[in-house]
Motif scaffolding. Structure first.
Motif, PDB file in Angstrom:
ATOM      1  N   HIS A  10      -3.954  29.676  37.425  1.00 21.18           N
ATOM      2  CA  HIS A  10      -5.398  29.752  37.592  1.00 21.18           C
ATOM      3  C   HIS A  10      -6.047  28.777  36.807  1.00 21.18           C
ATOM      4  O   HIS A  10      -6.893  28.076  37.152  1.00 21.18           O
ATOM      5  CB  HIS A  10      -5.821  31.188  37.019  1.00 21.18           C
ATOM      6  CG  HIS A  10      -5.323  32.106  37.843  1.00 21.18           C
ATOM      7  ND1 HIS A  10      -5.292  32.458  39.212  1.00 21.18           N
ATOM      8  CD2 HIS A  10      -4.030  33.070  37.637  1.00 21.18           C
ATOM      9  CE1 HIS A  10      -4.442  33.581  39.532  1.00 21.18           C
ATOM     10  NE2 HIS A  10      -3.837  33.868  38.587  1.00 21.18           N
ATOM     11  N   TRP A  11      -5.552  28.452  35.373  1.00 27.67           N
ATOM     12  CA  TRP A  11      -6.232  27.409  34.432  1.00 27.67           C
ATOM     13  C   TRP A  11      -4.891  26.254  34.790  1.00 27.67           C
ATOM     14  O   TRP A  11      -3.940  26.564  34.326  1.00 27.67           O
ATOM     15  CB  TRP A  11      -6.087  27.697  33.183  1.00 27.67           C
ATOM     16  CG  TRP A  11      -7.296  28.435  32.630  1.00 27.67           C
ATOM     17  CD1 TRP A  11      -7.278  30.005  32.513  1.00 27.67           C
ATOM     18  CD2 TRP A  11      -8.528  28.249  32.284  1.00 27.67           C
ATOM     19  NE1 TRP A  11      -8.383  30.343  32.010  1.00 27.67           N
ATOM     20  CE2 TRP A  11      -9.366  29.388  31.795  1.00 27.67           C
ATOM     21  CE3 TRP A  11      -9.364  26.888  32.287  1.00 27.67           C
ATOM     22  CZ2 TRP A  11     -10.583  29.205  31.494  1.00 27.67           C
ATOM     23  CZ3 TRP A  11     -10.716  26.982  32.031  1.00 27.67           C
ATOM     24  CH2 TRP A  11     -11.354  28.062  31.613  1.00 27.67           C
ATOM     25  N   PHE A  31     -14.846  26.318  38.160  1.00 30.19           N
ATOM     26  CA  PHE A  31     -15.290  25.079  37.535  1.00 30.19           C
ATOM     27  C   PHE A  31     -14.323  24.537  37.150  1.00 30.19           C
ATOM     28  O   PHE A  31     -12.984  24.540  37.049  1.00 30.19           O
ATOM     29  CB  PHE A  31     -16.202  25.669  36.398  1.00 30.19           C
ATOM     30  CG  PHE A  31     -15.650  26.720  35.470  1.00 30.19           C
ATOM     31  CD1 PHE A  31     -14.781  26.311  34.440  1.00 30.19           C
ATOM     32  CD2 PHE A  31     -15.848  27.938  35.653  1.00 30.19           C
ATOM     33  CE1 PHE A  31     -14.017  27.171  33.406  1.00 30.19           C
ATOM     34  CE2 PHE A  31     -15.448  28.828  34.604  1.00 30.19           C
ATOM     35  CZ  PHE A  31     -14.433  28.525  33.647  1.00 30.19           C
ATOM     36  N   GLN A  32     -14.842  23.101  36.599  1.00 25.56           N
ATOM     37  CA  GLN A  32     -13.729  21.847  36.158  1.00 25.56           C
ATOM     38  C   GLN A  32     -14.109  21.527  35.138  1.00 25.56           C
ATOM     39  O   GLN A  32     -15.439  21.385  34.651  1.00 25.56           O
ATOM     40  CB  GLN A  32     -13.387  21.000  37.327  1.00 25.56           C
ATOM     41  CG  GLN A  32     -12.805  21.539  38.441  1.00 25.56           C
ATOM     42  CD  GLN A  32     -12.768  20.350  39.731  1.00 25.56           C
ATOM     43  OE1 GLN A  32     -13.754  19.462  39.769  1.00 25.56           O
ATOM     44  NE2 GLN A  32     -11.702  20.260  40.486  1.00 25.56           N
ATOM     45  N   PHE A  33     -13.359  21.119  33.980  1.00 23.58           N
ATOM     46  CA  PHE A  33     -13.421  20.344  32.751  1.00 23.58           C
ATOM     47  C   PHE A  33     -12.655  19.145  32.900  1.00 23.58           C
ATOM     48  O   PHE A  33     -11.783  19.059  33.493  1.00 23.58           O
ATOM     49  CB  PHE A  33     -12.870  21.257  31.703  1.00 23.58           C
ATOM     50  CG  PHE A  33     -14.110  22.209  30.997  1.00 23.58           C
ATOM     51  CD1 PHE A  33     -14.906  21.966  30.157  1.00 23.58           C
ATOM     52  CD2 PHE A  33     -13.863  23.421  31.524  1.00 23.58           C
ATOM     53  CE1 PHE A  33     -15.855  22.883  29.715  1.00 23.58           C
ATOM     54  CE2 PHE A  33     -14.732  24.658  31.067  1.00 23.58           C
ATOM     55  CZ  PHE A  33     -15.898  24.234  30.177  1.00 23.58           C
ATOM     56  N   ASN A  48     -16.603  37.112  38.564  1.00 27.11           N
ATOM     57  CA  ASN A  48     -15.549  37.199  39.501  1.00 27.11           C
ATOM     58  C   ASN A  48     -15.802  35.831  40.135  1.00 27.11           C
ATOM     59  O   ASN A  48     -17.027  35.289  40.248  1.00 27.11           O
ATOM     60  CB  ASN A  48     -15.509  38.174  40.494  1.00 27.11           C
ATOM     61  CG  ASN A  48     -15.232  39.714  39.784  1.00 27.11           C
ATOM     62  OD1 ASN A  48     -14.440  39.412  38.884  1.00 27.11           O
ATOM     63  ND2 ASN A  48     -15.670  40.528  40.394  1.00 27.11           N
ATOM     64  N   ASP A  49     -14.964  35.335  40.564  1.00 22.61           N
ATOM     65  CA  ASP A  49     -14.832  34.090  41.500  1.00 22.61           C
ATOM     66  C   ASP A  49     -15.901  32.873  40.648  1.00 22.61           C
ATOM     67  O   ASP A  49     -16.661  32.220  41.251  1.00 22.61           O
ATOM     68  CB  ASP A  49     -15.464  34.302  42.763  1.00 22.61           C
ATOM     69  CG  ASP A  49     -15.175  32.939  43.806  1.00 22.61           C
ATOM     70  OD1 ASP A  49     -14.395  32.423  43.583  1.00 22.61           O
ATOM     71  OD2 ASP A  49     -16.098  32.885  44.619  1.00 22.61           O
ATOM     72  N   ASP A  89      -9.852  28.530  38.762  1.00 17.45           N
ATOM     73  CA  ASP A  89     -10.084  29.231  40.111  1.00 17.45           C
ATOM     74  C   ASP A  89     -10.974  30.399  39.947  1.00 17.45           C
ATOM     75  O   ASP A  89     -11.168  31.210  41.067  1.00 17.45           O
ATOM     76  CB  ASP A  89      -8.738  29.437  41.104  1.00 17.45           C
ATOM     77  CG  ASP A  89      -7.755  30.529  40.487  1.00 17.45           C
ATOM     78  OD1 ASP A  89      -8.213  31.150  39.370  1.00 17.45           O
ATOM     79  OD2 ASP A  89      -6.755  30.738  40.860  1.00 17.45           O
ATOM     80  N   GLY A  90     -11.214  30.790  38.539  1.00 15.13           N
ATOM     81  CA  GLY A  90     -12.052  32.016  38.446  1.00 15.13           C
ATOM     82  C   GLY A  90     -11.190  33.469  38.365  1.00 15.13           C
ATOM     83  O   GLY A  90     -11.527  34.395  38.377  1.00 15.13           O
TER      84      GLY A  90
END
Length: 426
Positions: free
Chosen positions: A238-239, A415-417, A411-412, A249-250
């Motif tokens: 997920h991370w 995002f991206q870093f 939920n859901d 992906d939340g």
């Protein structure tokens, strides 16, 4: 047996052959400086790639090609003649080179603002907000044998690139005109050796003609591995480290969905690029006044406006969620320290101080750059070049603690870093 490769490159501007014009005019009696000692990476900084992306062996510098990022000189250079030899494993790739580059990556990019050397099918190019006027680009670049020679000449904004003694690219009006020299990892395996530079007399560039400096920064993400972060079992899958991005992906299965750093920090500056990746939906958002108080309707209910909502994240500082830099398209914009703004036990001036003074968020899907300065109990937040929180006081904040990339209540929440760098100030 000697093998010769002819790269039939699409001609961008003209297809005639060129003789290098600057070298004879510029060559001085100064002694060439070795930029690479053949033993280690002294004089170079691995900005954002893995430790084994760049390996020194047999007096050559080998680039594995991944993860995507770059290695740059510690020093900046203005007018000079750069010479080196290179070979690519597949025998076809040109060197991946940036010059006049900033120290740190451009917003939302693994590469710096600067001038990119010619590649297959393309001449000199500007990246990240730099500029250049490409004047010539030759086809039929001939590579012979294992090692090939590369020369780049820079003088007053004019850049000439030659391969094996033949000019292949030229450009003028380069901006910046002084900056770092960098080799990039972009996929191909390439080796470099005999990297030398002849410095030429300065043209005394103005401040806006010099690339942005950046010393003392350490990356908290070097691509492919989340080794600076506590990756708990429920976070896995997920991370995710996706080359130069941290992708979420939340759907973390941990009770605490946040990704915490392994290291604690006291006073520091932090850079982070963030973007949301889910489709927006229209949702009511509370109207917040400059005081940090919610605006009310005549009947005393909270006043709201409909805004596109595409998720919510943040950055926790010094080990606690109360110290959250909020990130999301709220009415007041990103950058508020939410836990302090809503704490009615705090003085009014403290709550107003942690409320953004300007909404500086980019449109949905675009990258946002945060620069956060934390010294003692004072915090400043700069978003996309605008100061949104200025020297706000955070009473009672711990003197040190880890950092977290936040997902804790939606939920859901996708995002991206990227480009997460820290500079300790203690």
């Amino acid at each position: 047996m000697k093998t010769t490769f002819i790269l039939s490159v699409a001609t961008a501007l003209t297809s005639v052959a060129f003789t290098p014009a600057l070298a004879g005019q510029l060559r001085t009696n100064t002694k060439s400086e070795g930029l690479f000692n053949g033993r280690n990476l002294a004089g170079w900084t691995n900005v954002n790639t893995a430790r084994d992306t760049w390996v020194v062996k047999e007096h050559a510098l080998y680039c594995s090609g991944s993860p995507t990022g770059y290695l740059r000189t510690d020093e900046m250079y203005e007018n000079y003649i750069l010479d080196f030899e290179w070979f690519s494993v597949n025998g076809r790739d040109l060197p991946e080179l940036f010059i006049h580059s900033d120290a740190l990556p451009a917003v939302g990019s693994p590469f710096p603002r600067g001038i990119k050397g010619p590649a297959l099918g393309a001449g000199l190019a500007a990246t990240g907000g730099a500029s250049i006027k490409p004047r010539r680009f030759a086809g039929n670049i001939i590579l012979g044998g294992l090692w090939n020679s590369y020369r780049l000449e820079s003088l007053g904004g004019t850049i000439v690139v030659s391969v094996n003694g033949k000019e292949i690219a030229r450009g003028t009006a380069a901006m910046p005109r002084k900056g770092h020299i960098a080799f990039a990892a972009t996929g191909p395996t390439i080796a470099y050796r005999n990297i030398k530079v002849d410095r030429l007399p300065t043209h005394h560039p103005t401040a806006n003609q010099v690339a942005a400096a950046g010393t003392g920064w350490t990356t908290l993400f070097s691509g492919e591995q989340l080794d600076h972060w506590e990756l708990k079992p429920g976070h896995r899958g997920h991370w995710v480290a996706r080359d130069w991005l941290i992708d979420y992906d939340g759907k973390s299965e941990e009770k605490d969905k946040c990704l915490w750093s392994k290291t604690s920090f006291m006073d520091f500056m932090l850079i982070a690029d963030v973007r949301f990746t889910r489709e927006p939906e229209t949702m009511p958002a509370p109207v917040i006044l400059p005081s940090g108080e919610p605006a009310l309707n005549e009947d005393g209910s909270a006043k709201t406006v409909d805004l596109p909502y595409f998720g919510d994240t943040g950055i926790y500082l010094r080990g606690h969620s109360k110290n959250q830099i909020n990130i999301g398209n709220r009415y007041i914009g990103s950058g508020e320290i939410y836990g302090y703004r809503v704490d009615r036990n705090l003085p009014a001036e403290v709550r107003a101080g942690v409320t953004p003074t300007v909404k500086a968020d980019k449109p949905v899907g675009e990258w946002n750059r945060f620069i956060i300065t934390m010294v003692g109990d004072r915090i400043t937040v700069e978003l996309n070049g605008q100061v949104v929180i200025d020297q706000a006081v955070l009473p009672g904040i711990a003197p040190a603690g880890p950092i977290a990339l936040q997902d804790d209540h939606w939920n859901d929440n996708r995002f991206q870093f990227a480009n997460v760098f820290i500079k300790p100030l203690d």
